[in-house]
Scaffold this active site. Structure first.
Site, PDB file in Angstrom:
ATOM      1  N   GLU A  50      -4.732  -6.701  -2.091  1.00 48.41           N
ATOM      2  CA  GLU A  50      -5.500  -7.819  -2.661  1.00 48.41           C
ATOM      3  C   GLU A  50      -6.068  -7.509  -4.042  1.00 48.41           C
ATOM      4  OE1 GLU A  50      -5.796  -6.677   0.400  1.00 48.41           O
ATOM      5  OE2 GLU A  50      -5.681  -8.335   1.829  1.00 48.41           O
ATOM      6  N   PHE A 112     -15.504  -9.497  14.200  1.00 46.45           N
ATOM      7  CA  PHE A 112     -14.306  -8.819  13.729  1.00 46.45           C
ATOM      8  C   PHE A 112     -13.955  -9.299  12.318  1.00 46.45           C
ATOM      9  CE2 PHE A 112      -9.582  -8.781  13.418  1.00 46.45           C
ATOM     10  CZ  PHE A 112      -9.444  -7.408  13.293  1.00 46.45           C
ATOM     11  N   GLN A 113     -13.739  -8.359  11.434  1.00 48.58           N
ATOM     12  CA  GLN A 113     -13.399  -8.627  10.034  1.00 48.58           C
ATOM     13  C   GLN A 113     -14.433  -9.500   9.326  1.00 48.58           C
ATOM     14  OE1 GLN A 113      -9.181  -9.769   9.852  1.00 48.58           O
ATOM     15  NE2 GLN A 113      -8.710  -7.600   9.617  1.00 48.58           N
ATOM     16  N   LYS A 162     -13.852 -19.957   8.613  1.00 47.42           N
ATOM     17  CA  LYS A 162     -12.615 -20.462   9.208  1.00 47.42           C
ATOM     18  C   LYS A 162     -12.792 -21.866   9.776  1.00 47.42           C
ATOM     19  CE  LYS A 162      -8.693 -19.000  11.957  1.00 47.42           C
ATOM     20  NZ  LYS A 162      -8.127 -17.977  12.849  1.00 47.42           N
ATOM     21  N   MET A 475      -6.621  11.257 -19.608  1.00 47.71           N
ATOM     22  CA  MET A 475      -7.890  11.090 -20.308  1.00 47.71           C
ATOM     23  C   MET A 475      -8.961  12.010 -19.730  1.00 47.71           C
ATOM     24  SD  MET A 475      -9.355   9.826 -22.771  1.00 47.71           S
ATOM     25  CE  MET A 475      -8.768   8.296 -23.479  1.00 47.71           C
TER      26      MET A 475
END
Ligand SMILES: Cc1ncc(C[n+]2csc(CCOP(=O)(O)OP(=O)(O)O)c2C)c(N)n1
Lengths: 562, 160
Positions: A50, A112-113, A162, A475
């Site tokens: 993502e 959950f999540q 949702k 770097m």
């Protein structure tokens, strides 16, 4: 009025905003939205992480000046896009991030999540919405796009539970709306622009410092007109790189930590600066105190909070910088101000520039950074879009890749996010499919989002990765060589993949270039192919980026190549 | 410089967090804060007092102003403003005289006495932070058991 689900309303509202594609990855909490892709004209571009979806949206947004859209599910999907959101915020890029969330009744129960993405993202977004009913969706989208693209642009988060996606409501898609506390524009104060002209005319060593705001507001023609009318040399911040053609006689290129020697020298000598759309970041100006001590500052910015934040200005003009510069151009015409003769200052500027073009010590090898990047410049059409990753290659691009057509160079300058350039290039190519798009990359950065090769191939978005491969986190290695007595900890990339094979395994094209001839051919091949291409260019791991203004010092304390 | 900021915000959940977070993330300090709904239930008013030099205060105001949920941000002139803080002091009573002395002290500051017990007394004081501070100094020798302060609420005087 029409009854529809929140998910359908989201798609309909986005279509009304002109959204043609989104970048994302599905999950449980955003499935109702994904289900709608089958029933609308919006193209979904699948990513492998993502973070890359957010960077693609960012790249799209910076190039098109319209918010790019990214999608992620709740919890881990949402936290994965945070880096991309913060990157867009740091560089004022317009973006809409749409996350799924657990159903309203589950919020706060460690479902959950579930993650409190609104709480996490708030400090790094321009605004965040969490509609609690389906009926709120259309207005949230409308306001979100407006906020993301107006004034000082930035990322807006829409976190949609949702059940808000699945519930039906009578939808109103408003054309008009009010956001009380949001004032994206102020009209520039003409009297202050007038004063600014006088101050510039009465200074002996005036200079223009153009920042990212100049690019965001596309104030290129105005900037050039003013520089030429008043005979002002132009330096830029790194973010403002390419707001002024870098092959113009008045151009000195970027100042700052890895600025051009001539730009830093002239900035350090100037007595008056017209600063346009810049926040005077520490990377650009070094120590704040040393910078403002010797300078009269005229500051133009769209964001009133930038005035006086890092530097004190004698004259401030708040407003869209293009609008402010237009007023200046008009006043110059009215007053018939056009300097033609070369002032002693301009003569000195040109001599200094010529001196450093001749005398900056470059890497002696065939595949030194300057030679490689100048070759790229030579072969790329001027309208090509270039993005970069973060590291030495980025700063070599700053030094040696001249942007000729304004507004064609983009980099993660504010947050300095490794892994930004490649997905951003994919987003940029979606916005401008007809021009070549090149990501100037280092191996460390490319490793972070190289799986976007899958997206580039699958979705047929042919960008070029110009990989300056030093097998090290260059770097950081340079800082360790310079400031930590060569104690090289954690920088050897050791087990690098073979990037040619890596590209091929994704179905992309991989070409290795170990000489200038090979590089020449590789670039030409990449430009004429219709598949994403990685050009792997092995370089010397010990090459430093110089000049270098060490952190906490001033622009006049530049470290030069010896 | 001590500054009183009056911030009108939309009355929505999460805004207090955003405002206080802004102070933290911008490296400013909150000296006191009070929040309450206004005559119009759509808005809440926050009064925040803070310390900073003129430049810093100007920057805080600009950053607050930039927030989309803030409707109006004002830096109030202390001299043209009525500002008060409510405080409650629970003070120890060690001997018979203490109660009378504390009553006198409370009276002198326009305070009210509540909950008088054998070994403690509570004083409610609505005053400026300076006056509350002064009262606290004078009450200290008796022994302060507990203090609660609300933070400043402020309104500009009419015609100011
Ligand atoms: C996400 C992230 N992690 C760490 C850093 C710190 N960092 C800055 S430059 C750099 C090395 C970059 O290496 P590479 O991409 O190979 O480029 P090079 O410097 O070698 O050209 C690192 C680790 C960063 N900017 N971003």
């Amino acid at each position: 009025m029409e009854s529809m689900t929140g998910a359908k309303a989201l798609m309909t509202a986005m279509e009304k905003e002109g959204v043609k594609q989104v970048f994302g990855l599905p999950g449980g909490a955003n499935l109702p939205m994904y289900d709608e892709f089958a029933r609308c004209d919006i193209r979904h571009i699948l990513v492998r992480h993502e973070q890359s979806a957010a960077h693609m949206a960012d790249g799209f947004g910076r190039v098109s000046r319209k918010p790019g859209v990214c999608f992620a599910t709740s919890g881990p999907g949402a936290t994965n896009i945070l880096t991309g959101i913060a990157t867009a915020q740091a560089d004022s890029a317009p973006m809409i991030a749409v996350t799924g969330q657990v159903p309203v009744a589950m919020i706060g129960r460690d479902a959950f999540q579930e993650s409190d993405i609104i709480g996490m993202a708030n400090p790094v977004v321009k605004y965040a919405f969490q509609p609690r009913t389906a009926a709120e969706v259309p207005e949230a989208v409308k306001k979100g796009f407006f906020i993301a693209e107006t004034g000082r642009p930035g990322p807006v988060l829409l976190d949609i539970p949702k059940d808000v996606q699945t519930n039906k409501a009578e939808m109103i898609f408003p054309d008009e709306f009010k956001i009380q506390g949001y004032h994206p524009w102020a009209d520039p104060d003409i009297a202050n622009v007038e004063k600014a002209i006088d101050m510039l005319l009465h200074s002996e060593k005036p200079i223009i410092l153009a920042g990212g705001g100049t690019i965001i507001s596309s104030a290129f023609a105005e900037l050039q007109a003013i520089a030429e009318a008043l005979m002002l040399p132009v330096v830029t911040t790194f973010k403002g790189k390419g707001s002024f053609p870098e092959n113009h006689p008045l151009s000195l290129g970027p100042i700052g930590m890895h600025g051009h020697a001539e730009a830093n020298k002239m900035m350090a000598e100037a007595d008056c600066v017209l600063a346009i759309g810049t926040r005077f970041s520490d990377r650009s100006v070094g120590t704040f105190e040393a910078f403002e001590k010797r300078l009269k500052i005229i500051h133009m910015d769209v964001d009133p909070a930038e005035i006086g934040k890092n530097q004190t200005a004698q004259i401030a003009v708040v407003g869209d910088v293009r609008a402010s510069l237009r007023i200046m151009v008009k006043l110059l015409l009215q007053r018939a101000i056009k300097k033609t003769d070369e002032t002693p200052w301009i003569k000195h500027v040109k001599e200094t520039k010529a001196y450093w073009k001749e005398n900056l010590k470059l890497h002696p090898g065939e595949m030194g950074a300057a030679k490689i990047l100048r070759k790229l410049r030579e072969l790329l059409p001027k309208e090509s879009v270039v993005t970069t990753e973060v590291g030495q290659h980025q700063m070599w691009a700053s030094l040696f890749y001249d942007v000729i057509q304004p507004g064609t160079f983009f980099s993660s300058t504010g947050l300095g996010t490794m892994g930004w350039g490649f997905p951003a290039a994919i987003g940029a190519k979606v916005a401008k499919p007809d021009v070549p798009v090149v990501d100037i990359a280092g191996d460390g950065s490319f490793s972070m989002t190289e799986n976007s090769l899958a997206t580039a191939v699958l979705e047929d978005i042919p960008v070029i990765v110009f990989l300056l491969n030093n097998s090290t986190l260059g770097m950081v290695a340079q800082w360790q060589r310079t400031f930590y007595d060569r104690r090289m900890n954690g920088v050897d990339q050791g087990h690098c993949p073979d990037y040619v094979k890596l590209a091929e395994s994704y179905g992309a094209q991989g070409i290795r270039a170990q000489s200038m001839d090979e590089l020449d051919r590789a670039i030409k091949t990449a430009l004429s192919s219709d598949v994403a291409t990685v050009i792997d260019i092995p370089i010397d791991p010990e090459e430093d980026v110089l000049p270098f203004v060490a952190p906490g010092t001033s622009l006049s304390d530049m470290i030069l190549p010896s | 410089m001590w500054a009183i900021l009056s911030i009108l915000v939309e009355n929505k959940p999460g805004i207090l967090f955003k405002v206080t977070h802004l102070f933290r993330s911008r490296n400013f300090n909150i000296d006191s804060i009070s929040v309450g709904v206004t005559e119009n239930p759509e808005y809440s008013k926050m009064t925040i007092t803070t310390y900073g030099d003129e430049k810093q205060v100007e920057q805080i105001v600009k950053q607050l102003d930039k927030m989309i949920d803030t409707v109006k941000v004002e830096h109030l002139d202390e001299h043209k403003t009525v500002y008060r803080e409510l405080s409650l002091f629970k003070i120890k009573l060690s001997n018979a005289n203490d109660s009378m002395e504390i009553n006198k002290l409370a009276n002198a500051y326009g305070g009210k006495v509540h909950d008088v017990k054998k070994d403690s007394i509570m004083v409610e004081l609505t005053a400026t932070p300076d006056q509350i501070q002064a009262f606290e100094e004078l009450a200290k020798p008796f022994g302060i058991i507990d203090v609660a302060r609300t933070g400043v609420a402020a309104l500009q005087r009419s015609g100011a």
